[in-house]
Design a protein around this motif. Structure first.
Motif, PDB file in Angstrom:
ATOM      1  N   ALA A 162       0.834  -1.204   0.000  1.00  0.00           N
ATOM      2  CA  ALA A 162       0.000   0.000   0.000  1.00  0.00           C
ATOM      3  C   ALA A 162       0.872   1.258   0.000  1.00  0.00           C
ATOM      4  CB  ALA A 162      -0.929  -0.015   1.212  1.00  0.00           C
ATOM      5  N   ILE A 163       1.971   1.210   0.752  1.00  0.00           N
ATOM      6  CA  ILE A 163       2.909   2.341   0.748  1.00  0.00           C
ATOM      7  C   ILE A 163       3.520   2.517  -0.627  1.00  0.00           C
ATOM      8  CG2 ILE A 163       5.113   3.156   1.676  1.00  0.00           C
ATOM      9  CD1 ILE A 163       4.351   1.903   4.337  1.00  0.00           C
ATOM     10  N   LEU A 164       3.899   1.413  -1.264  1.00  0.00           N
ATOM     11  CA  LEU A 164       4.444   1.511  -2.626  1.00  0.00           C
ATOM     12  C   LEU A 164       3.405   2.056  -3.593  1.00  0.00           C
ATOM     13  CD1 LEU A 164       6.532  -1.771  -3.042  1.00  0.00           C
ATOM     14  CD2 LEU A 164       7.311   0.511  -2.434  1.00  0.00           C
ATOM     15  N   GLY A 165       2.122   1.726  -3.357  1.00  0.00           N
ATOM     16  CA  GLY A 165       1.076   2.259  -4.224  1.00  0.00           C
ATOM     17  C   GLY A 165       0.982   3.770  -4.171  1.00  0.00           C
ATOM     18  N   ALA A 166       1.424   4.358  -3.036  1.00  0.00           N
ATOM     19  CA  ALA A 166       1.404   5.820  -2.935  1.00  0.00           C
ATOM     20  C   ALA A 166       2.354   6.474  -3.931  1.00  0.00           C
ATOM     21  CB  ALA A 166       1.772   6.245  -1.507  1.00  0.00           C
ATOM     22  N   LEU A 167       3.352   5.732  -4.404  1.00  0.00           N
ATOM     23  CA  LEU A 167       4.272   6.295  -5.392  1.00  0.00           C
ATOM     24  C   LEU A 167       3.587   6.577  -6.722  1.00  0.00           C
ATOM     25  CD1 LEU A 167       7.400   4.015  -4.770  1.00  0.00           C
ATOM     26  CD2 LEU A 167       7.148   6.425  -4.154  1.00  0.00           C
ATOM     27  N   MET A 168       2.476   5.901  -6.981  1.00  0.00           N
ATOM     28  CA  MET A 168       1.796   6.069  -8.260  1.00  0.00           C
ATOM     29  C   MET A 168       0.746   7.173  -8.228  1.00  0.00           C
ATOM     30  SD  MET A 168       1.374   2.069  -9.410  1.00  0.00           S
ATOM     31  CE  MET A 168       0.698   1.525  -7.838  1.00  0.00           C
ATOM     32  N   ILE A 169       0.575   7.832  -7.085  1.00  0.00           N
ATOM     33  CA  ILE A 169      -0.419   8.904  -6.979  1.00  0.00           C
ATOM     34  C   ILE A 169       0.251  10.231  -7.290  1.00  0.00           C
ATOM     35  CG2 ILE A 169      -2.044  10.067  -5.445  1.00  0.00           C
ATOM     36  CD1 ILE A 169      -2.233   7.516  -3.830  1.00  0.00           C
ATOM     37  N   PRO A 170      -0.162  10.939  -8.312  1.00  0.00           N
ATOM     38  CA  PRO A 170       0.448  12.250  -8.618  1.00  0.00           C
ATOM     39  C   PRO A 170       0.173  13.242  -7.494  1.00  0.00           C
ATOM     40  CG  PRO A 170      -0.857  11.427 -10.473  1.00  0.00           C
ATOM     41  CD  PRO A 170      -1.182  10.559  -9.297  1.00  0.00           C
ATOM     42  N   ILE A 171       1.115  14.144  -7.274  1.00  0.00           N
ATOM     43  CA  ILE A 171       0.973  15.127  -6.210  1.00  0.00           C
ATOM     44  C   ILE A 171      -0.210  16.054  -6.468  1.00  0.00           C
ATOM     45  CG2 ILE A 171       2.597  16.706  -7.308  1.00  0.00           C
ATOM     46  CD1 ILE A 171       3.418  17.643  -4.545  1.00  0.00           C
ATOM     47  N   GLN A 172      -0.567  16.282  -7.746  1.00  0.00           N
ATOM     48  CA  GLN A 172      -1.678  17.164  -8.060  1.00  0.00           C
ATOM     49  C   GLN A 172      -3.008  16.619  -7.544  1.00  0.00           C
ATOM     50  OE1 GLN A 172       0.597  16.131 -10.207  1.00  0.00           O
ATOM     51  NE2 GLN A 172       1.688  17.974 -10.853  1.00  0.00           N
ATOM     52  N   VAL A 173      -3.090  15.288  -7.399  1.00  0.00           N
ATOM     53  CA  VAL A 173      -4.339  14.683  -6.944  1.00  0.00           C
ATOM     54  C   VAL A 173      -4.588  14.978  -5.473  1.00  0.00           C
ATOM     55  CG1 VAL A 173      -5.539  12.468  -6.634  1.00  0.00           C
ATOM     56  CG2 VAL A 173      -4.178  12.887  -8.694  1.00  0.00           C
ATOM     57  N   ILE A 174      -3.525  15.060  -4.669  1.00  0.00           N
ATOM     58  CA  ILE A 174      -3.685  15.218  -3.222  1.00  0.00           C
ATOM     59  C   ILE A 174      -3.448  16.647  -2.749  1.00  0.00           C
ATOM     60  CG2 ILE A 174      -3.035  12.827  -2.822  1.00  0.00           C
ATOM     61  CD1 ILE A 174      -0.275  13.795  -1.986  1.00  0.00           C
ATOM     62  N   LEU A 175      -3.233  17.587  -3.655  1.00  0.00           N
ATOM     63  CA  LEU A 175      -2.953  18.957  -3.241  1.00  0.00           C
ATOM     64  C   LEU A 175      -4.121  19.559  -2.462  1.00  0.00           C
ATOM     65  CD1 LEU A 175      -1.033  20.750  -6.135  1.00  0.00           C
ATOM     66  CD2 LEU A 175      -0.244  20.277  -3.821  1.00  0.00           C
ATOM     67  N   VAL A 176      -5.346  19.383  -2.963  1.00  0.00           N
ATOM     68  CA  VAL A 176      -6.506  20.002  -2.307  1.00  0.00           C
ATOM     69  C   VAL A 176      -6.762  19.400  -0.932  1.00  0.00           C
ATOM     70  CG1 VAL A 176      -8.989  20.405  -2.468  1.00  0.00           C
ATOM     71  CG2 VAL A 176      -7.546  20.727  -4.482  1.00  0.00           C
ATOM     72  N   PRO A 177      -6.890  18.071  -0.786  1.00  0.00           N
ATOM     73  CA  PRO A 177      -7.097  17.540   0.572  1.00  0.00           C
ATOM     74  C   PRO A 177      -5.927  17.833   1.507  1.00  0.00           C
ATOM     75  CG  PRO A 177      -6.749  15.757  -1.009  1.00  0.00           C
ATOM     76  CD  PRO A 177      -6.961  17.002  -1.797  1.00  0.00           C
ATOM     77  N   GLU A 178      -4.723  17.825   0.974  1.00  0.00           N
ATOM     78  CA  GLU A 178      -3.563  18.136   1.800  1.00  0.00           C
ATOM     79  C   GLU A 178      -3.598  19.595   2.263  1.00  0.00           C
ATOM     80  OE1 GLU A 178       1.089  16.689   1.659  1.00  0.00           O
ATOM     81  OE2 GLU A 178       0.094  17.284  -0.194  1.00  0.00           O
ATOM     82  N   PHE A 179      -4.041  20.481   1.384  1.00  0.00           N
ATOM     83  CA  PHE A 179      -4.180  21.884   1.758  1.00  0.00           C
ATOM     84  C   PHE A 179      -5.250  22.067   2.827  1.00  0.00           C
ATOM     85  CE2 PHE A 179      -6.464  25.897   1.174  1.00  0.00           C
ATOM     86  CZ  PHE A 179      -5.434  26.800   1.381  1.00  0.00           C
ATOM     87  N   LEU A 180      -6.371  21.360   2.711  1.00  0.00           N
ATOM     88  CA  LEU A 180      -7.443  21.483   3.701  1.00  0.00           C
ATOM     89  C   LEU A 180      -6.989  21.000   5.071  1.00  0.00           C
ATOM     90  CD1 LEU A 180     -10.484  20.277   1.540  1.00  0.00           C
ATOM     91  CD2 LEU A 180      -9.864  22.621   2.159  1.00  0.00           C
ATOM     92  N   VAL A 181      -6.261  19.891   5.108  1.00  0.00           N
ATOM     93  CA  VAL A 181      -5.760  19.384   6.389  1.00  0.00           C
ATOM     94  C   VAL A 181      -4.749  20.359   6.985  1.00  0.00           C
ATOM     95  CG1 VAL A 181      -4.446  17.529   7.482  1.00  0.00           C
ATOM     96  CG2 VAL A 181      -6.188  16.974   5.779  1.00  0.00           C
TER      97      VAL A 181
END
Length: 301
Positions: free
Chosen positions: A137-156
């Protein structure tokens, strides 16, 4: 006792190299020399291609502004000046940008490398339910582009009150999946018998990690320091989202600010880019002796 006489018959029967064999040997030697010459030429060309952008950055940073905007710019500066460095020092909060980048990079290296080492050690040397599932599952995080998590990461980050703060840049990236993977692959090669012997002697897990595992992991630690420092020092997208005050900017954000002006001062842009490059070169020179060994060892089992 007399020494045994040499077998003259055997010496006489040894065939002398023929002209054909000599020619083949000379041809093979010539082919090797030609191959070596071609390899050296390719290496020299590659080095020139890699070094030329750095040279052009330096040449632009130390030439006058008028010379930068000439229709045809010469490879060698006609005049040498430090005016571009002085301008970025006087016109922009260059010192604040440098301090911010240094603080974020150094603290992030300390936190990220520590977390990656601990996580990699656990995945490499401990057995617990769901270990492989969590690791993949941790390795799967390598395939997630940073643009996908920018909004939730900004909200947190906003909910935690870390906007416009260096900690808002550091903490969301405190652990890296790539670093955990590299450490795990490296520590698999550490003999389990060595750790079991330490446990039989009464050493605790933290003492084993600090006294045995870490000294053996110097190559991968150096690799993590180089990569993490490079990523944090050059990070642009996430600091651009989190930091809004120019006084809190990092050097990449400041460089983008200079480049985005209506009439960019390209000499100042190159001067700032050159200064921002020096810390990475220093870190690489300090830890480069372990770089190849650390990367190569991540594939051992």
């Amino acid at each position: 006792m007399s020494a045994a006489a040499p077998d003259m018959t055997a010496v006489a029967d040894t065939p002398a190299p023929s002209m054909t064999d000599t020619g083949e040997m000379a041809g093979a030697a010539g082919s090797r020399r030609l191959a070596n010459a071609l390899i050296w030429c390719a290496l020299v060309i590659g080095a020139v291609v890699m070094i030329f952008p750095l040279y052009w950055m330096l040449a632009t940073a130390i030439r006058p502004r008028a010379e930068v905007f000439e229709p045809i710019v010469s490879l060698l500066p006609q005049q040498l000046t430090w005016e571009n460095f002085r301008n970025i020092w006087l016109r922009y909060p260059f010192l604040s940008w440098t301090v911010n980048s240094s603080f974020i990079a150094v603290v992030a290296v300390a936190i990220t490398v520590s977390i990656n080492l601990l996580c990699g050690y656990v995945f490499a040397k401990f057995r617990f339910p769901g270990r492989d599932v969590i690791f993949f599952a941790i390795l799967g995080a390598l395939m997630i582009p940073i643009q996908v998590i920018l909004v939730p990461e900004f909200l947190v980050t906003s909910w935690l009150g870390l906007l416009n703060s260096p900690w808002g840049v550091i903490l969301p990236r405190a652990a890296e999946a790539f670093g955990v993977f590299m450490v795990r692959q490296f520590m698999v090669s550490i003999p389990d018998e060595l750790l079991e012997a330490a446990r039989l002697d009464g050493a605790g897990e933290m003492r084993i990690f600090l006294r045995i595992v870490l000294p053996l992991s110097r190559p991968i630690i150096a690799v993590l320091i180089i990569f993490t420092f490079m990523w944090r020092w050059n990070d642009f997208a996430w600091p651009l989202v989190v930091l809004t005050d120019q006084a809190q900017f990092t050097l990449p954000l400041g460089l983008n600010l200079l480049r985005g002006e209506a009439n960019p001062d390209w000499g100042g842009v190159m001067a700032l880019a050159l200064v921002s490059l020096l810390p990475m070169l220093l870190i690489f020179l300090i830890f480069q002796r372990y770089l190849v060994q650390g990367i190569a060892s991540t594939g051992l089992k």
